[in-house]
Write an enzyme that holds these catalytic residues in place. Structure first.
Site, short mmCIF file in Angstrom:
data_model
loop_
_atom_site.label_atom_id
_atom_site.label_comp_id
_atom_site.label_asym_id
_atom_site.label_seq_id
_atom_site.Cartn_x
_atom_site.Cartn_y
_atom_site.Cartn_z
N SER B 308 30.12 30.94 48.48
CA SER B 308 29.16 31.62 47.60
C SER B 308 27.76 31.05 47.75
O SER B 308 27.58 29.85 47.99
CB SER B 308 29.57 31.42 46.13
OG SER B 308 30.86 31.88 45.91
N HIS B 379 32.03 32.49 38.47
CA HIS B 379 33.30 31.97 38.99
C HIS B 379 33.91 30.93 38.05
O HIS B 379 35.11 30.91 37.84
CB HIS B 379 33.10 31.38 40.39
CG HIS B 379 32.81 32.41 41.43
ND1 HIS B 379 33.69 33.43 41.72
CD2 HIS B 379 31.73 32.62 42.22
CE1 HIS B 379 33.18 34.21 42.67
NE2 HIS B 379 31.98 33.74 42.99
#
Lengths: 449, 449, 449, 449
Positions: B308, B379
């Site tokens: 990410s 997340h």
């Protein structure tokens, strides 16, 4: 037109997905139970579902709730709904605040805030449960249970209203799919037709097969969340000329007509399949959609008409029994004979007065400017017109008992649906044919003599 | 398992149905216009849609509204939304009555009645429009337009809230379908991936094909109302060991690994496709669902991790430029050189402090006890843990500019999702690995020196 | 008509089935190899395949043969075919016996017995290999290899004849499926169009997309044994009036026409996709099938015509170079200028003689009473008529070189296909239009002057 | 794994295509008949079909032939087959020439030429008919008719051989698709199961449903040319331990077992559905394929066994009636009592000798070194082993009459199929279990006493 693969969606992934979600959920909750030492109880599961934990644990919690409900007995189910009523109602403080703010500002945003605040927590619980595999099925089943309990527990009404509200939103007509049902439809769908047919019972698979023959059509609405479950279905016979008798239509020995030679489509039965969706109406959409489909498939059709029962007629008639001025005293005596249908003399004597009275019943008997008869109200409200009243239309025991054998054709003419509807909506006018008008005139003569 | 025909639903009927509905609608409204002499205007169409006429004319009115909107230019669209704001707001009298009743009785039913009364008429208009063929698509498009107008017309916010509320209800996770996307997916779906990829641009069909190769997986959510439109999709690479560099992942010349030999699934990109669904989140469900799918397909996988970006890192760093005590003054000088990435000396000098600062940024920088960094918040809120910080993870211009080349692995371990989430939800704790802890310790030393 | 689930077949089971067969096969043969200590060699595998063991071990042996072939290099492949030629030829003794019996009895049964006896063992090997998962694909690939080897190894011709014989039987037109190809066709099928287009190269995905636009149609034949592999495809443009130039058709900037407004369908390209099926013709079926499809979808179409190259024209012309009496000596001089297409004067001068000569070439030049030109022979043999000769129809380098820019329209009129065909079949008559007749008359004048 | 749209093929186009082909054909032939003034007769249609006209008129001629046949009565059908025998036999001159050439050259090409020349014209007629819509169905129906006529008209045998030869080629196992049949299979397929079940009659839809329940499996082979027609199907019960009684298996009241808990799959019935495919065997492939499928779906299964009748046992026993030395004279007396099955004493007395004799019958009674019993020959030839002989396995009237209630388990162990088969193929060895061996030993004692 040829179809490529593009037109197809596979529903398999959906089932696979459901089962893997369930696996994932089990895993998540095993962890949970491992930690707490005992299965989480229903109240805390529902609470978790509507807090931020719902975000994190996603469908796993929804599964847990739905699975738990599936294990409940009747009294536990009632307790569950009572919990939803009391523990997951609206947040009163928040609502009071929202109201106060609104009463000061009066702007759209604060009005909206009142709406959000007045939304009960149980609506969020229901939305959460829908995330489970088979969640939509379970929510509908829950409402079916709930409707049953309502009779004895009217206090649960607000819970039902929340279920109904969400189901109506989810089952918006824009999400429904129409499918033709025929003999190559999967057996697990077909057996539901046998189960749910509400107007003219389907006796067995042979009877079903007759109704799916080449000169018949059957269409149903489906929702993507319930892929194998018809919501409502309509049965159509392709014939020449208007059909007035359902026994003739269902006769297995009758000759089949080539669809291209038919000029009329008779909608002879329409049945809802999901008790849990009571009050969410699809029938009006389905009928018009099927009219549109059939016009496209068979341009030779020029009339679309129902063959409908008059369920309240005999009951209404009964209430007029003592109104001696109106009817020949012999009339009710003949009608009381359970075998009059097989007595040519009596039948002939009854024919004209019953037809006239039925016309009067359908056109003139109203409650709040709407027909007393539910079926009439439905079709006329949809923009149909009262086309023909048929003697000996249904000679089954039920037909004799409810409507003295009368069946009615309501005619759907897409070009006139709006004007028919407007006359009905504005003035309560029941649009009708010449045959009905003639009967009405005789009826008037009858009653004024 | 073998699949029979049962597992399949044909979407063709849906399209056929849409077009015949449209035909029927046109017909109905031609009648209407024929009678009035001019096309019905938008306000009266919307009014009709939410009265009993909506029942009778069904989808035809919805078509008319949706078609009319499709012809609007920008200023007409704004006028339409303003009309929804003012003319289809809540019924204030009814709301006042409902509030009064509630304040007296305080019972659940009257609370609920406040909710119904506080529901604006425009919600009913939106529900009505959804009945049109392609209605769901149009409602989403309308909201996309509306979001654009909101910047200049913040007063339209309540209209947007109503759109968002209904879309969130309809796009309940329980109605979403996950599908695997690969090279045998229809081209009209694939081109949407090229169009919508938001994280690492897909250059052309060859680049796309690489991302759908045998050692890759791509999954998307679809909604039955939009059969060819992915809502969100995630791209996964199957690798051995954690991947730290996206350029390495996207390298077309790299050797393919047999999926059965991979031990790690790297989620390297997740992209929303529908601007009109902004604020309705699917990503958390999709990631967990894909983890579950992959575990089933490839039991050999034992780690599931993202790769990410850290989009806010460099911006945050910039704000610390003048905090001379903390950092070597050379630090920012080197970072200011746009070519530092290609300068081995500078890169090496920056490596350690950047990694440490990034760890500190991700773990410690918070707003309201949640990470400042949006991706981290997403997340970690889903129950992932911060696993690894990778130097030179993204050496594209964007990667250097936003995050000084750093990419981060967030790890999803289904068994720990709930405990990770709870620590995060209750205390804001950012669960992290040893590598991150070591960086943090050095960072602390750095800042306290 | 609406489609229910019934109309759909799932091909998934087929793939699953293939892979489980393969698993089963591996297992069986592991057993086999375990016992013998080394992999069975190809000759013995093929022998087993055609004896009773083939019955018992079923597809497992077929897999083994096919897998082994897949590992072969070129020389091993040649050796394999040579083995089929020599070791799996006809059983000469059995054939001699059958002939002897037949010559005595002369009855149908013994004639048939000659046929069975004359069938080579390799035909049974090929039938056996087809049982493998992906067997049909492999048999076609083998023949593609074989056709390549044939050039250097003409002795392998009988092997090829056996392959061709079986493939022709399996690919009987009754087993072919027509599918429309459009932008929602899976990408793995579409890429094959790009690969195989033989007439007018498809440059890239944008070019492909243009050819699948709303005013275009593309249809292909598929065989159930090769579900993702088009066998042959035809590209059609819907236009108003006959189209005479392919560059105009492929121009991406040209305006799209609404299909309902088109009056003519131009078949501008037809391409075979499977080299291994050379000599097994589908094109004639495909064209007529597409004509039938288009007539149904678009009743507004009233002409169906090809836009075809004249590949042999320029070569034929070349051979007449020295026939000075016929042509103006300037003629070839101009034609020799590679840039004549861009020289208005030369073009104009060439126009008339080239068109006339082309008419003469197509109508009069024959071999065995059939047109010399292969494309003409194909369409005329199908019952089409020669409709129009177009100047500057294809100005690509290839078009100038092969046919001096000329393209030809062959017209398909279903009602005249048989009479056209009979005139052609019986007398070699080339049915043609007035335009062509006029050109022919001038051509005759030209040559007789 | 999730499935995308890619895995699906739409069969709708195929039907559409069939009907448009038919339309095109009608059109073509209307032209034809228009010109000749009368319908073309069958002989000339068949002649056209196999000449170049077949190329031009394609499927239209095939339709005409097939439609004409469909109208034939029995005697016309016989005449048609006789015409195929005499008028479309081999071309004797051509065959004589080919033989002469071959006898001179002896090379593979001229051997092949003999084969082509020995191929009767009627084979080409049959191939041509297959091109019609529904052609494959019609060719199979024709052969079904033909097999019926063969009894009285043995001279038609060569015609049948040609049909059989082509059908065997087209129904090559590589083209067959296996599908699981369950309660969500279309009703028009399910009704064929009821119709064709040959071993244990399916009484009605309820009986069928029991056989498709969660602890049952049913698989069938389909051919793409007959999409709704099972070719052969096998019924499987999932149980714990070997099942020895079919009545127990079919008992609707018996408890269902969870498939994951079963350890044994019992193949209790296998039925062919197409009389017109007689002699083309699929059963051996189907059984092994289903074993492979079940192993994949349910790894918990560790035994795969049939529950098979012994149809010739009682008949064989009867022939030994007078062999007094072998059996207790009481034996046949008891067996002659039609009610012995309900007489505990007699049953018990018969049990041991019947079981022993059955073992002897199955293992030792052979014709040409193959078991006399057809079912035994089939399974043993497939590589199964004789596992268990069950007393009171089938107590129906048919079971008592044919096999004195005995049913037999043949066991399929994929790892031993080849070795079992080889022992059987080479030496006629019937592999069997200890139970059978013990029975055999007693039997030997019995006969040698």
């Amino acid at each position: 037109m040829l179809l490529g693969q593009r037109d197809i969606i596979d529903v398999t992934f959906f089932r696979n997905f459901l089962s893997s979600i369930a696996d994932a959920g089990r895993e998540l909750l095993e962890g949970r139970q491992g930690r707490t030492g005992k299965p989480a109880d229903m109240r805390s599961l529902c609470s978790d579902l509507i807090t931020q934990k719902g975000e994190a644990l996603g469908t796993a919690l929804a599964c847990a709730v739905v699975d738990a409900y599936g294990e409940f007995d009747e009294s536990e189910k009632v307790a569950f709904f009572e919990m939803l009523l009391t523990d997951f109602d609206v947040d009163r403080d928040a609502l009071a605040d929202a109201i106060a703010t609104y009463q000061k500002s009066q702007d759209p945003t604060s009005a909206q805030a009142v709406g959000w605040a007045a939304e009960s927590l149980r609506q969020r619980v229901i939305r959460g449960m829908n995330m489970a595999p088979n969640g939509t099925r379970m929510v509908i089943n829950m409402r079916e249970d709930l409707l049953r309990f309502l009779k004895d527990k009217p206090a649960l009404k607000p819970v039902d209203s929340d279920f109904a509200h969400l189901l109506a939103s989810w089952f918006n007509r824009g999400f429904l799919e129409i499918r033709r049902i025929d003999w190559s439809t999967p057996a697990n769908v077909l057996e539901k037709l046998i189960e749910y047919e509400a107007v003219h019972e389907i006796r067995d698979w042979d009877d079903l097969r007759r109704r799916l023959d080449s000169d018949r059509r059957c269409y149903a609405f489906f929702h993507p969340g319930l892929p194998d479950e018809p919501l409502i279905f309509v049965e159509v016979a392709l014939v020449r000329g208007l059909a007035g008798s359902v026994q003739a239509l269902l006769d297995d020995t009758a000759e089949r007509i080539a669809p291209k030679k038919a000029d009329t489509a008779i909608f002879y039965s329409i049945s809802n399949c999901q008790k849990g969706l009571r009050g969410i109406s699809f029938g009006n959409f389905l009928i018009k959609q099927v009219v549109a489909e059939l016009r496209k498939e068979l341009p030779n059709l020029n009339a679309f008409s129902t063959l409908s029962p008059v369920p309240g007629f005999r009951r209404w008639l009964e209430r007029r029994r003592d109104d001696a001025s109106l009817l020949n005293p012999e009339f009710f005596k003949m009608l009381d004979d359970p075998n009059w249908g097989h007595d040519a003399v009596k039948s002939e004597a009854l024919r004209q007065p019953v037809m006239e009275l039925c016309a009067a019943y359908l056109v003139n008997e109203k409650v709040k400017n709407r027909p007393l008869d539910g079926v009439a109200k439905f079709h006329l409200g949809n923009g149909a017109r009262l086309e023909r009243i048929n003697w000996m239309g249904d000679v089954s025991a039920k037909g004799i008992e409810e409507s003295a054998t009368v069946l009615v054709n309501y005619k759907y003419d897409l070009a006139k649906i709006e004007s028919n509807h407007e006359a009905f909506a504005n003035d309560g006018t029941v649009m009708h044919s010449k045959q009905v008008e003639t009967l009405l005139e005789s009826a008037r003569a009858l009653t004024t003599t």
